[in-house]
Design an enzyme around this catalytic site. Structure first.
Site, short mmCIF file in Angstrom:
data_model
loop_
_atom_site.label_atom_id
_atom_site.label_comp_id
_atom_site.label_asym_id
_atom_site.label_seq_id
_atom_site.Cartn_x
_atom_site.Cartn_y
_atom_site.Cartn_z
N GLY A 20 0.82 -1.21 0.00
CA GLY A 20 0.00 0.00 0.00
C GLY A 20 0.86 1.26 0.00
N ALA A 21 1.93 1.25 -0.81
CA ALA A 21 2.93 2.32 -0.75
C ALA A 21 2.54 3.57 -1.52
CB ALA A 21 4.26 1.79 -1.29
N ASN A 22 1.40 3.56 -2.21
CA ASN A 22 1.08 4.69 -3.08
C ASN A 22 0.32 5.82 -2.39
OD1 ASN A 22 -0.97 2.36 -3.57
ND2 ASN A 22 -2.13 4.22 -3.95
N GLY A 24 -1.13 7.65 1.73
CA GLY A 24 -1.24 7.62 3.18
C GLY A 24 0.04 7.21 3.89
N GLY A 26 1.67 4.43 3.83
CA GLY A 26 2.62 3.72 2.98
C GLY A 26 3.49 4.67 2.17
N SER A 148 -4.09 -1.15 14.34
CA SER A 148 -4.71 0.13 14.67
C SER A 148 -5.27 0.05 16.08
CB SER A 148 -5.83 0.48 13.67
OG SER A 148 -7.10 0.18 14.20
N TYR A 173 -13.67 -5.02 10.89
CA TYR A 173 -12.43 -4.25 10.84
C TYR A 173 -11.61 -4.47 12.11
CZ TYR A 173 -9.23 -0.26 10.71
OH TYR A 173 -8.11 0.53 10.73
#
Length: 306
Positions: A20-22, A24, A26, A148, A173
């Site tokens: 998820g590096a793209n 936030g 990440g 989280s 979640y």
């Protein structure tokens, strides 16, 4: 003041994979790691969004960035991604299990699992197991799994993990975030027992401003949540600040396997990184082992031999 990216040790010669590096957390984690000379493999579900983020970072003078396609909701994609890392690089120093989904309506993964459990936990479980052989002989090799504060409300619905009988998107979640920290601790225990030098840690960002909140609201049309986020806005910290606990866990020499880091102020909502307690259920070794066994059975047919 507390620990900041200025305190990060040199990462020259090291290779990190960030899921998820793209966007936030990440994206900010990637930005910080490359600023210290790390080569970062940006593992993203959308090649288009990944390339846009990569171009943005390269435009600011960054080097050492590669892009990998990774759909954590598809265990075949997870196995393919792990093989690609092995073929292209043959080694890995840091794995940051960062990507996540938050509270969408009930949907299923490619293999038919509830999507939050699949993406937040099972995909990362399978990816980590596949990549560990590449980390074995690397000094200071670490796996950091991002959880989280929802972990503290999480309950493992052992008889209904996929929400088939009853689905509450927030409970699902919280369950997936509890699973993250249970996995991180159990992995560290197993690594130590096997004599491996790789260490596993967990981290949570507190209240960080990312695209998780607007995406969740857009997916459900929940105006009450949109209002709540607006009212809570002054408490939110930036994604860059929210990424500090996972960066600390990944790079600080003082951080040890089995530890869990989060923000230090307002009950873990914001502030500099500090070691934080984990959810009570995550301390129960029998529950952790049970989750491991279930996770293996759900992912074993799609595992990648690297």
């Amino acid at each position: 003041m507390g620990w900041t990216t200025e305190d990060m040790p040199d990462q020259q010669g090291r290779i990190a994979l960030v899921t998820g590096a793209n966007s936030g957390l990440g994206l900010e984690t990637t930005r910080a790691l490359i600023s210290r000379g790390c080569t970062v493999l940006m593992a993203c579900r959308s090649a288009r969004k990944g390339e846009a983020a990569r171009s943005q970072l390269l435009g600011s003078g960054a080097a050492g960035l590669d892009l990998l396609e990774l759909d954590l909701s598809d265990l075949t994609s997870v196995a393919r991604c792990a093989r690609e890392v092995a073929e292209r690089y043959g080694r890995l120093d840091l794995l940051i299990n960062n990507a996540g989904l938050m509270a969408p309506p009930r949907m299923l993964s490619r293999q038919g699992y509830e999507l939050q459990f699949a993406v937040n936990h099972l995909g990362h479980f399978a990816l980590t197991k596949a990549l560990l052989p590449l980390m074995d002989d690397r000094p200071q090799a670490r796996v950091v799994t991002v959880t989280s504060g929802a972990q503290y409300f999480g309950v493992m619905a052992w008889d209904d993990l996929q929400g088939e009988q009853r689905y509450d998107r927030w409970k699902a979640y919280s369950q997936s975030k509890l699973a993250n920290v249970m996995f991180a601790l159990e992995l560290n225990q197993r690594l130590q027992a096997s004599g491996s030098a790789v260490r596993s840690l967990a981290a949570h960002p507190g209240l960080a401003r990312t695209n998780l909140q607007p995406v969740s609201v857009a997916a459900t049309g929940a105006w009450q949540e949109a209002l709540a986020y607006r009212l809570m806005d002054p408490l939110f910290q930036s994604a860059a600040q929210g990424a500090l606990p996972q960066l600390y866990a990944a790079t600080a020499s003082e951080a040890q396997g089995g530890e869990h880091y989060g923000p230090s102020q307002l009950g873990g909502l914001r502030g500099a990184p500090k070691q934080q307690p984990v959810a009570r259920a995550a301390k129960d070794q029998n529950l952790r082992q049970r989750l491991w066994t279930v996770s293996e059975s759900l992912t074993e047919h799609h595992s990648a031999a690297v």
